[in-house]
Structures are given as structure tokens and as C-alpha cells.
Design a protein around this motif. Structure first.
Motif, PDB file in Angstrom:
ATOM      1  N   VAL A 199       0.922  -1.110   0.036  1.00  0.00           N
ATOM      2  CA  VAL A 199       0.109  -0.027  -0.058  1.00  0.00           C
ATOM      3  C   VAL A 199       0.841   1.209   0.270  1.00  0.00           C
ATOM      4  N   TYR A 200       1.730   1.319   0.917  1.00  0.00           N
ATOM      5  CA  TYR A 200       2.483   2.528   1.099  1.00  0.00           C
ATOM      6  C   TYR A 200       3.626   3.075   0.079  1.00  0.00           C
ATOM      7  N   SER A 201       4.541   1.891  -0.142  1.00  0.00           N
ATOM      8  CA  SER A 201       5.612   1.771  -0.856  1.00  0.00           C
ATOM      9  C   SER A 201       5.151   1.727  -2.462  1.00  0.00           C
ATOM     10  N   GLY A 202       4.085   0.975  -2.662  1.00  0.00           N
ATOM     11  CA  GLY A 202       3.713   0.953  -3.805  1.00  0.00           C
ATOM     12  C   GLY A 202       2.562   1.923  -4.326  1.00  0.00           C
ATOM     13  N   ALA A 203       1.442   1.860  -3.871  1.00  0.00           N
ATOM     14  CA  ALA A 203       0.272   3.077  -4.156  1.00  0.00           C
ATOM     15  C   ALA A 203       0.447   4.305  -3.923  1.00  0.00           C
ATOM     16  N   ILE A 204       0.778   4.457  -2.668  1.00  0.00           N
ATOM     17  CA  ILE A 204       0.914   5.924  -2.159  1.00  0.00           C
ATOM     18  C   ILE A 204       2.049   6.647  -2.718  1.00  0.00           C
ATOM     19  N   MET A 205       3.315   5.921  -2.772  1.00  0.00           N
ATOM     20  CA  MET A 205       4.458   6.506  -3.356  1.00  0.00           C
ATOM     21  C   MET A 205       4.231   6.900  -4.975  1.00  0.00           C
ATOM     22  N   VAL A 206       3.451   6.081  -5.739  1.00  0.00           N
ATOM     23  CA  VAL A 206       3.382   6.233  -7.018  1.00  0.00           C
ATOM     24  C   VAL A 206       2.395   7.377  -7.180  1.00  0.00           C
ATOM     25  N   LEU A 207       1.091   7.259  -6.413  1.00  0.00           N
ATOM     26  CA  LEU A 207       0.491   8.577  -6.329  1.00  0.00           C
ATOM     27  C   LEU A 207       1.249   9.766  -5.900  1.00  0.00           C
ATOM     28  N   VAL A 208       2.004  10.065  -4.837  1.00  0.00           N
ATOM     29  CA  VAL A 208       2.695  11.039  -4.470  1.00  0.00           C
ATOM     30  C   VAL A 208       3.681  11.527  -5.827  1.00  0.00           C
ATOM     31  N   LEU A 209       4.552  10.451  -6.235  1.00  0.00           N
ATOM     32  CA  LEU A 209       5.398  10.940  -7.210  1.00  0.00           C
ATOM     33  C   LEU A 209       4.627  11.553  -8.451  1.00  0.00           C
ATOM     34  N   PHE A 210       3.371  10.909  -8.869  1.00  0.00           N
ATOM     35  CA  PHE A 210       2.676  11.169  -9.837  1.00  0.00           C
ATOM     36  C   PHE A 210       2.166  12.718  -9.840  1.00  0.00           C
ATOM     37  N   VAL A 211       1.586  13.240  -8.540  1.00  0.00           N
ATOM     38  CA  VAL A 211       1.183  14.490  -8.394  1.00  0.00           C
ATOM     39  C   VAL A 211       2.466  15.489  -8.398  1.00  0.00           C
ATOM     40  N   ILE A 212       3.708  15.153  -7.734  1.00  0.00           N
ATOM     41  CA  ILE A 212       4.805  15.779  -7.918  1.00  0.00           C
ATOM     42  C   ILE A 212       5.197  16.264  -9.114  1.00  0.00           C
ATOM     43  N   MET A 213       5.288  15.255 -10.133  1.00  0.00           N
ATOM     44  CA  MET A 213       5.786  15.362 -11.507  1.00  0.00           C
ATOM     45  C   MET A 213       4.617  16.017 -12.305  1.00  0.00           C
ATOM     46  N   MET A 214       3.097  15.882 -11.988  1.00  0.00           N
ATOM     47  CA  MET A 214       2.010  16.568 -12.597  1.00  0.00           C
ATOM     48  C   MET A 214       2.189  18.210 -12.325  1.00  0.00           C
ATOM     49  N   LEU A 215       2.532  18.228 -11.114  1.00  0.00           N
ATOM     50  CA  LEU A 215       2.565  19.761 -10.750  1.00  0.00           C
ATOM     51  C   LEU A 215       3.627  20.558 -11.120  1.00  0.00           C
ATOM     52  N   ASN A 216       4.857  19.833 -11.626  1.00  0.00           N
ATOM     53  CA  ASN A 216       6.097  20.353 -12.198  1.00  0.00           C
ATOM     54  C   ASN A 216       6.673  21.334 -11.082  1.00  0.00           C
ATOM     55  N   SER A 217       6.727  21.021  -9.847  1.00  0.00           N
ATOM     56  CA  SER A 217       7.569  21.679  -8.896  1.00  0.00           C
ATOM     57  C   SER A 217       8.688  22.321  -9.185  1.00  0.00           C
ATOM     58  N   HIS A 218       9.052  23.715  -8.680  1.00  0.00           N
ATOM     59  CA  HIS A 218      10.114  24.184  -8.917  1.00  0.00           C
ATOM     60  C   HIS A 218      10.928  24.508  -7.672  1.00  0.00           C
ATOM     61  N   GLU A 219      12.138  24.850  -7.827  1.00  0.00           N
ATOM     62  CA  GLU A 219      12.876  25.389  -6.799  1.00  0.00           C
ATOM     63  C   GLU A 219      12.321  26.757  -6.076  1.00  0.00           C
ATOM     64  N   GLU A 220      12.279  26.843  -4.622  1.00  0.00           N
ATOM     65  CA  GLU A 220      11.787  27.843  -4.098  1.00  0.00           C
ATOM     66  C   GLU A 220      12.912  28.904  -4.159  1.00  0.00           C
ATOM     67  N   GLU A 221      12.492  30.097  -3.903  1.00  0.00           N
ATOM     68  CA  GLU A 221      13.631  31.165  -4.133  1.00  0.00           C
ATOM     69  C   GLU A 221      14.124  31.327  -2.657  1.00  0.00           C
ATOM     70  N   LYS A 222      15.463  31.829  -2.670  1.00  0.00           N
ATOM     71  CA  LYS A 222      16.188  31.864  -1.320  1.00  0.00           C
ATOM     72  C   LYS A 222      15.495  32.934  -0.557  1.00  0.00           C
ATOM     73  N   ALA A 223      15.720  32.826   0.869  1.00  0.00           N
ATOM     74  CA  ALA A 223      15.045  33.949   1.776  1.00  0.00           C
ATOM     75  C   ALA A 223      15.935  35.282   1.608  1.00  0.00           C
ATOM     76  N   GLU A 224      15.364  36.254   1.561  1.00  0.00           N
ATOM     77  CA  GLU A 224      16.158  37.360   1.653  1.00  0.00           C
ATOM     78  C   GLU A 224      17.169  37.707   2.624  1.00  0.00           C
ATOM     79  N   THR A 225      16.785  37.292   3.944  1.00  0.00           N
ATOM     80  CA  THR A 225      17.795  37.634   4.839  1.00  0.00           C
ATOM     81  C   THR A 225      17.999  36.390   5.516  1.00  0.00           C
TER      82      THR A 225
END
Length: 164
Positions: free
Chosen positions: A55-81
Motif C-alpha cells: 500500500v505505502y511503498s507501492g500505491a501511495i508513493m506512485v500517487l505522490v510521485l505522480f502528483v509531484i511530476m504533474m505539478l512540475n514543482s520548481h525550486e523555491e526562492e532563497k530567503a532575503e535575509t
């Protein structure tokens, strides 16, 4: 064996927290799930270990990685200070809270009542025991979980199929 599985679990969780690449962090999460499955095996519960992997290593992680790749996340900007004082104060606060929590747990009546010297080895969990407990004692919860999964599946189809 316990130390091996505990180390796999802890190092996987630590790697997941410290990783900047979100895909690699997901793979560390899979390692954490495998470590937890090994701990379930040591507790004489192979059913929970198998469910952890399936369940977790198979289904949930496939779902999480699918959502991460679908959203095409990017690096966050560095904090100003940089705020080193805030970092050290938060580390000190976490350590103080962890020390207090450990002290409270170790001084509780429940821990003092445990006498592990005469404890018997737990009986292995079988699929028959799981099925009997699930469908006899927890039938309502099982049906509610099924309805929630059905609603989630309908919602996922509705979100992906714009023209129904």
C-alpha cells in the motif's frame, strides 16, 4: 535486526527531510516505508509488513510521485535575509520539548507498569485473523472507507476529465 531496520527507517526519514530534490526525497520515503515493514516483521506481523510495502511503498508513493511530476514543482526562492538566531532558538526549543516529552513518558504510570521480563512472544498475525476482525468487529468502518475511496475516485476522474 531491530537496529538494522530502525537505522534504515531513521536514515530514510532524515534523508527525506534534508533532501532538496523532491523526487529523491520521495525515494527516501520509500526506504523509510521498507524499514517500517521490517519492524512489522520483527513484531511477528507479516500481514502488516506486506500491506506496508504494497500500500505505502507501492500505491501511495506512485500517487505522490505522480502528483509531484504533474505539478512540475520548481525550486523555491532563497530567503532575503539569513536568520541564524531564529534557527538556533528553534533547535533549542525542539530539544527542550523532546527532553520534556521523553521525561514525561518515562515517568508515566503506563511505562512503570510494564514488566518486560515475563512478557510472552506475540502471536503471529494471519490473514484469517485480519479478515475475521475486519468483517466482524469493524464492518462499518470498512464500508465507510470504501465509500470514501469511491468518492475520491469519482473526484479524481472529474478533475482529470474536463468534458464529461
Amino acid at each position: 535486526m531491530f537496529m538494522t531496520f530502525a537505522l534504515i527507517t531513521l536514515l530514510g526519514a532524515l534523508g527525506m527531510l534534508l533532501q532538496k530534490n523532491i523526487i529523491v526525497a520521495g525515494l527516501f520515503m520509500v526506504a523509510t516505508f521498507f524499514g517500517v515493514a521490517g519492524l512489522f516483521l520483527l513484531l511477528a506481523n507479516p500481514v502488516a509488513a506486506a500491506l506496508q510495502i504494497i500500500v505505502y511503498s507501492g500505491a501511495i508513493m506512485v500517487l505522490v510521485l505522480f502528483v509531484i511530476m504533474m505539478l512540475n514543482s520548481h525550486e523555491e526562492e532563497k530567503a532575503e535575509t539569513s536568520r541564524p538566531v531564529q534557527r538556533w532558538v528553534s533547535v533549542a526549543l525542539v530539544l527542550a520539548l523532546a527532553f520534556g516529552a521523553v521525561k514525561l513518558v518515562l515517568s508515566s504510570a503506563g511505562v512503570k507498569a510494564l514488566d518486560l521480563r515475563g512478557a510472552a512472544m506475540p502471536q503471529a498475525m494471519t490473514l484469517q485473523k485480519v479478515g475475521t476482525t475486519l468483517f466482524a468487529d469493524h464492518l462499518l468502518g470498512f464500508e465507510v472507507a470504501g465509500l470514501l475511496l469511491l468518492a475520491a475516485m469519482i473526484g479524481a476522474v472529474a478533475l482529470t476529465k474536463r468534458n464529461l
